[in-house]
Design a protein around this motif. Structure first.
Motif, short mmCIF file in Angstrom:
data_model
loop_
_atom_site.label_atom_id
_atom_site.label_comp_id
_atom_site.label_asym_id
_atom_site.label_seq_id
_atom_site.Cartn_x
_atom_site.Cartn_y
_atom_site.Cartn_z
N ALA A 288 -32.53 -24.62 37.61
CA ALA A 288 -31.30 -24.40 37.64
C ALA A 288 -31.66 -24.37 39.21
N THR A 349 -24.98 -19.16 39.95
CA THR A 349 -23.93 -18.91 38.78
C THR A 349 -22.86 -19.24 38.85
N PRO A 350 -21.71 -19.71 38.52
CA PRO A 350 -21.93 -20.88 37.53
C PRO A 350 -22.10 -22.03 39.54
#
Length: 415
Positions: A288, A349-350
């Motif tokens: 991420a 996120t997103p």
């Protein structure tokens, strides 16, 4: 809407070094404009770029399937880059449906996310050995000694390239991608064409060997893949393999070095990842973070599309045969799409960044790139938690052009 004309030197060293202030100004004041030197319409806002990428009926990577070279006013093909042009014609990225659909379907059956995931242990071994070799050094160049060797080794492992050929992969890739920049020299043109010829010859021999003696590698899978009786031609197999090296190498090297540089400049984010590593956080945390770094400093900042039929985007009228330039690096920092766009948000996120593209040409290698960058980032923060820039006051040196933008050298101190 009347389209403004704006002269815009993409390759100006100051712009390549730090394009983001200029892009922010364009995005707010001149979100779309015509640039006469390159004869392209540039788009800077996320929504417009996304619209174009997703609309495969009106926009394409190629146009000669609907307009001839004469209709486009193009000169005859340059024989000095005949091999390069043949390579371009035979891989999925520069084809449009129905051929693109066929090529991508066949390649996707061989180059699966599970095949990429199966390389995880090999990637971890590669990065750990690289870091072990650097552990006693007073300083090292993160680009040449860590970021560059990794994707070449991974792609070589994926494809099944013999050890004796692997030292040639990086020079071949570096030569070929020069022709994707806006503007290149005759010397670079010759070098790219030669690299395609040499790489193609090596892959042709390897494909023949894999037909006789299959292995558990992607070349074998591409040789064997079949769908309703259809197979890749040898030229298509070779072009796709070259594309995987070029795209995988440039994006990974530039993404990792640009991302690490940004983290070391904003130390609190580096320290956050160090704490995550010490807490044995799952790889997804680092993947991420890598996604956010790919958004924050986009390694391939611009892609192009051809207008396949008269249309309008964001109030801008476009004519069939025009070429549009999509500034991913600008769209990835568009405040209309991303909160705090000029900040690193490690757990964003997103995160619908544009770096891997959108639509039918979305990057096939995205799962492998995410895995590779996540593993490389986690290993680096785990192995060198006190990593520092050797010269905190000096800017990173982004060399070459804007289209494939990357740091040339990044000297770091491990402790």
């Amino acid at each position: 809407m009347k389209l403004p004309t704006l002269e815009f030197d993409l390759n100006a060293p100051a712009f390549v070094q730090n394009p983001y202030p200029t892009l922010a100004g364009l995005r707010e004041q001149t979100p779309a404009f015509f640039e006469p030197t390159w004869n392209k319409v540039f788009f800077t806002r996320y929504e417009d770029i996304s619209t174009i990428l997703r609309d495969s009926r009106r926009f394409g990577r190629a146009i000669t399937h609907i307009l001839s070279r004469d209709e486009l006013g193009w000169p005859a093909p340059d024989p000095r880059q005949a091999a390069f042009d043949a390579f371009q014609e035979n891989h999925p990225l520069d084809n449009e449906p129905p051929r693109h659909t066929r090529l991508r379907s066949l390649v996707a059956k061989a180059f699966t996310p599970s095949r990429s995931e199966a390389l995880r242990g090999r990637i971890e071994g590669l990065v750990n050995r690289s870091l072990d070799a650097l552990r006693e050094r007073e300083s090292f160049d993160l680009v040449r000694e860590y970021a560059e060797p990794l994707p070449v080794a991974v792609i070589a492992e994926l494809l099944g390239i013999p050890e004796e050929l692997r030292p040639k992969l990086r020079p071949w890739s570096a030569a070929i991608v020069k022709l994707y920049e806006l503007g290149y020299t005759e010397q670079q043109q010759r070098a790219a064409n030669t690299a395609v010829l040499e790489f193609s010859a090596a892959l042709r021999e390897l494909a023949a060997l894999r037909r006789r003696d299959p292995k558990d590698d992607l070349i074998t899978a591409l040789v064997q893949v079949e769908e309703a009786g259809d197979r890749l031609s040898e030229d298509e197999l070779i072009a796709t393999s070259i594309l995987l090296l070029n795209a995988g190498h440039e994006a990974s090297v530039n993404g990792l070095t640009g991302g690490v540089h940004a983290l070391l400049r904003q130390r609190e984010h580096w320290d956050t990842l160090v704490r995550a590593a010490r807490a044995d956080a799952p790889l997804e945390v680092f993947k991420a973070a890598a996604e956010e770094l790919l958004r924050f400093d986009t390694p391939l900042p611009m892609f192009e599309r051809w207008v396949l039929e008269d249309c309008e985007v964001g109030g801008v009228p476009l004519q069939r045969g025009q070429e549009v330039a999509l500034l991913y690096a600008s769209g990835n920092r568009d405040p209309r799409k991303f909160a705090r766009p000029d900040e690193i948000v490690l757990d964003r996120t997103p995160n619908p960044h544009l770096t891997f593209g959108l639509g039918i040409h979305y990057c096939l290698g995205a799962p492998l790139a995410r895995l590779e960058l996540g593993v490389a980032l986690r290993a680096l923060v785990s192995g060198f938690p006190d990593l520092r820039l050797a010269d905190e006051s000096a800017p990173a040196c982004y060399g070459g052009g804007f289209v494939i933008r990357g740091i040339e050298r990044l000297e770091v101190v491990p402790r």
